[in-house]
Design a protein around this motif. Structure first.
Motif, PDB file in Angstrom:
ATOM      1  N   VAL A  79       0.836  -1.213   0.000  1.00  0.00           N
ATOM      2  CA  VAL A  79       0.000   0.000   0.000  1.00  0.00           C
ATOM      3  C   VAL A  79       0.865   1.256   0.000  1.00  0.00           C
ATOM      4  N   LEU A  80       0.290   2.315  -0.564  1.00  0.00           N
ATOM      5  CA  LEU A  80       0.938   3.620  -0.496  1.00  0.00           C
ATOM      6  C   LEU A  80       1.047   4.041   0.969  1.00  0.00           C
ATOM      7  N   ILE A  81       2.133   4.686   1.328  1.00  0.00           N
ATOM      8  CA  ILE A  81       2.272   5.240   2.675  1.00  0.00           C
ATOM      9  C   ILE A  81       1.406   6.511   2.726  1.00  0.00           C
ATOM     10  N   PRO A  82       0.419   6.553   3.621  1.00  0.00           N
ATOM     11  CA  PRO A  82      -0.459   7.738   3.645  1.00  0.00           C
ATOM     12  C   PRO A  82       0.351   9.015   3.863  1.00  0.00           C
ATOM     13  N   ARG A  83       0.004  10.060   3.109  1.00  0.00           N
ATOM     14  CA  ARG A  83       0.729  11.333   3.161  1.00  0.00           C
ATOM     15  C   ARG A  83      -0.052  12.373   3.965  1.00  0.00           C
ATOM     16  N   THR A 110      -8.523   2.701  -2.229  1.00  0.00           N
ATOM     17  CA  THR A 110      -8.420   3.001  -0.793  1.00  0.00           C
ATOM     18  C   THR A 110      -7.047   2.723  -0.189  1.00  0.00           C
ATOM     19  N   GLY A 111      -6.236   1.867  -0.829  1.00  0.00           N
ATOM     20  CA  GLY A 111      -4.885   1.583  -0.303  1.00  0.00           C
ATOM     21  C   GLY A 111      -4.947   1.064   1.126  1.00  0.00           C
ATOM     22  N   SER A 112      -4.289   1.766   2.051  1.00  0.00           N
ATOM     23  CA  SER A 112      -4.295   1.361   3.465  1.00  0.00           C
ATOM     24  C   SER A 112      -5.650   1.599   4.130  1.00  0.00           C
ATOM     25  N   ASP A 132     -10.487  -1.133  -4.247  1.00  0.00           N
ATOM     26  CA  ASP A 132      -9.124  -1.078  -4.772  1.00  0.00           C
ATOM     27  C   ASP A 132      -8.960  -2.184  -5.805  1.00  0.00           C
ATOM     28  N   LEU A 133      -8.082  -1.931  -6.752  1.00  0.00           N
ATOM     29  CA  LEU A 133      -7.759  -2.959  -7.740  1.00  0.00           C
ATOM     30  C   LEU A 133      -6.780  -3.971  -7.151  1.00  0.00           C
ATOM     31  N   SER A 134      -6.140  -3.609  -6.065  1.00  0.00           N
ATOM     32  CA  SER A 134      -5.165  -4.493  -5.410  1.00  0.00           C
ATOM     33  C   SER A 134      -5.840  -5.239  -4.258  1.00  0.00           C
TER      34      SER A 134
HETATM   35  C1  LIG Z   1      -2.305   6.991  -4.477  1.00  0.00           C
HETATM   36  S1  LIG Z   1      -2.860   5.420  -3.837  1.00  0.00           S
HETATM   37  C2  LIG Z   1      -3.990   6.029  -2.599  1.00  0.00           C
HETATM   38  C3  LIG Z   1      -4.141   5.132  -1.409  1.00  0.00           C
HETATM   39  C4  LIG Z   1      -4.945   5.744  -0.264  1.00  0.00           C
HETATM   40  N1  LIG Z   1      -6.274   6.141  -0.701  1.00  0.00           N
HETATM   41  C5  LIG Z   1      -4.217   6.946   0.307  1.00  0.00           C
HETATM   42  O1  LIG Z   1      -4.626   8.072   0.014  1.00  0.00           O
HETATM   43  O2  LIG Z   1      -3.246   6.768   1.059  1.00  0.00           O
HETATM   44  C6  LIG Z   1      -3.929   4.895  -5.164  1.00  0.00           C
HETATM   45  C7  LIG Z   1      -4.659   3.582  -4.938  1.00  0.00           C
HETATM   46  O3  LIG Z   1      -5.451   3.327  -6.108  1.00  0.00           O
HETATM   47  C8  LIG Z   1      -5.398   1.938  -6.393  1.00  0.00           C
HETATM   48  N2  LIG Z   1      -5.713   1.757  -7.823  1.00  0.00           N
HETATM   49  C9  LIG Z   1      -4.900   1.912  -8.890  1.00  0.00           C
HETATM   50  N3  LIG Z   1      -5.559   1.668 -10.028  1.00  0.00           N
HETATM   51  C10 LIG Z   1      -6.840   1.345  -9.687  1.00  0.00           C
HETATM   52  C11 LIG Z   1      -8.002   1.012 -10.414  1.00  0.00           C
HETATM   53  N4  LIG Z   1      -7.996   0.940 -11.742  1.00  0.00           N
HETATM   54  N5  LIG Z   1      -9.147   0.764  -9.730  1.00  0.00           N
HETATM   55  C12 LIG Z   1      -9.172   0.840  -8.365  1.00  0.00           C
HETATM   56  N6  LIG Z   1      -8.088   1.160  -7.622  1.00  0.00           N
HETATM   57  C13 LIG Z   1      -6.935   1.411  -8.260  1.00  0.00           C
HETATM   58  C14 LIG Z   1      -3.990   1.534  -6.013  1.00  0.00           C
HETATM   59  O4  LIG Z   1      -3.885   0.143  -5.780  1.00  0.00           O
HETATM   60  C15 LIG Z   1      -3.755   2.381  -4.754  1.00  0.00           C
HETATM   61  O5  LIG Z   1      -4.123   1.671  -3.593  1.00  0.00           O
END
Ligand SMILES: C[S@@+](CC[C@H](N)C(=O)[O-])C[C@H]1O[C@@H](n2cnc3c(N)ncnc32)[C@H](O)[C@@H]1O
Length: 269
Positions: A79-83, A110-112, A132-134
């Motif tokens: 997961v992305l590290i929340p900023r 949603t990531g984390s 999330d796609l992951s």
């Molecule tokens: C920038 S991260 C944001 C994570 C979290 N929401 C945060 O703000 O810390 C983007 C997220 O979008 C997801 N993602 C990427 N492509 C996607 C898709 N086509 N459909 C759904 N989620 C997707 C990624 O796996 C990742 O978890």
């Protein structure tokens, strides 16, 4: 320990954070027991963490957590590290929910779970769905929701998965991957360790934002709000996307560095 901290290639604060992790003690204990003898296995455990940090791995992945809006979220390399910037997205989303009872909220990517869980905890009357796609990211998000006591629904899929239903959300929030595929920052610092699909859309940096804004009108209720985080130079393009899709009250918000970081728009009645 004092001599080891002094000899460490890491900044003192980071060395202390790793010692706290290894020993499972608060900072005050480290200060009070600075010359305590250390068991050899603890020293080895510390050296393993120190080597990872020296190799550039983000502290959040080494510690397995990162604070977001005052709460500790579990993070893994999936997961992305929340900023801190993303706290602005949550604040804007919560403002959009003011005056709406039992709102329905959708967090795309949603990531984390940092955004979705924070909104769910701030608005216990909300019905929050996170996608999330992951699949690996969703597991981390679900774990965070459980640990932090938030009640959410999770969907594994591509942006507006057909199971999400249409025209029912009061608020759609998203911090999608928005870095241009050719941006050299992707090969630098913490970004080297974060999931590529969390950082870049593999294209011009706007394709995920475009998909989210384009799909929003058919998933929002009348007067529903879409609110997205974006890159430092993308606010104008995102406002144009929203205008093009018929949104009203479009505005961008600046982060603590004065950069337009979040843009939102309201679907007319
Ligand atoms: C920038 S991260 C944001 C994570 C979290 N929401 C945060 O703000 O810390 C983007 C997220 O979008 C997801 N993602 C990427 N492509 C996607 C898709 N086509 N459909 C759904 N989620 C997707 C990624 O796996 C990742 O978890």
């Amino acid at each position: 320990m004092r001599t080891r901290v002094a000899a460490s290639p890491l900044p003192r604060l980071e060395a202390h954070m790793l010692w706290r992790q290894v020993l499972g003690v608060p900072h005050s204990w480290l200060v009070a027991h600075d010359d305590e003898p250390l068991a050899p296995e603890r020293v080895v455990a510390y050296e393993v963490l120190e080597a990872r940090r020296v190799a550039g791995e983000p502290m959040a992945y080494i510690l397995g957590r990162r604070e977001f809006l005052g709460r500790d979220f579990r993070v893994t390399p999936e997961v992305l590290i929340p900023r801190p910037d993303t706290e602005l997205l949550v604040e804007a989303g919560l403002r959009a929910l003011a005056g709406r009872e039992n709102p329905r909220v959708l967090d795309l990517g949603t990531g984390s779970g940092a955004v979705a869980v924070s909104i769910a905890l701030a608005r216990p009357d909300a019905q929050v769905t996170a996608t999330d796609l992951s699949a690996a990211a969703l597991e981390v998000a679900a774990d965070n929701a459980r640990t932090l006591g938030a009640s959410l629904q999770f969907f594994h899929g591509n942006w507006y998965d057909s199971r999400l239903g249409s025209a029912q959300y009061d608020l759609i929030v998203s911090n999608p991957p928005y870095i241009h595929a050719l941006d050299s920052h992707l090969g630098l610092g913490d970004l080297r360790f974060e999931p590529t699909m969390a950082l870049t859309d593999g294209a011009d940096g706007l394709s995920a934002l475009r998909a989210i804004v384009d799909g929003a009108p058919s998933h929002l209720m009348p007067s529903g709000v879409v609110c997205v985080e974006h890159g430092w130079d993308q606010a104008g393009a995102v406002r144009d996307l929203m205008r093009h899709r018929g949104f009203a009250d479009i505005a961008s918000l600046r982060d603590l560095a004065g950069i337009e970081r979040v843009t939102h728009g309201r679907l007319p009645f």
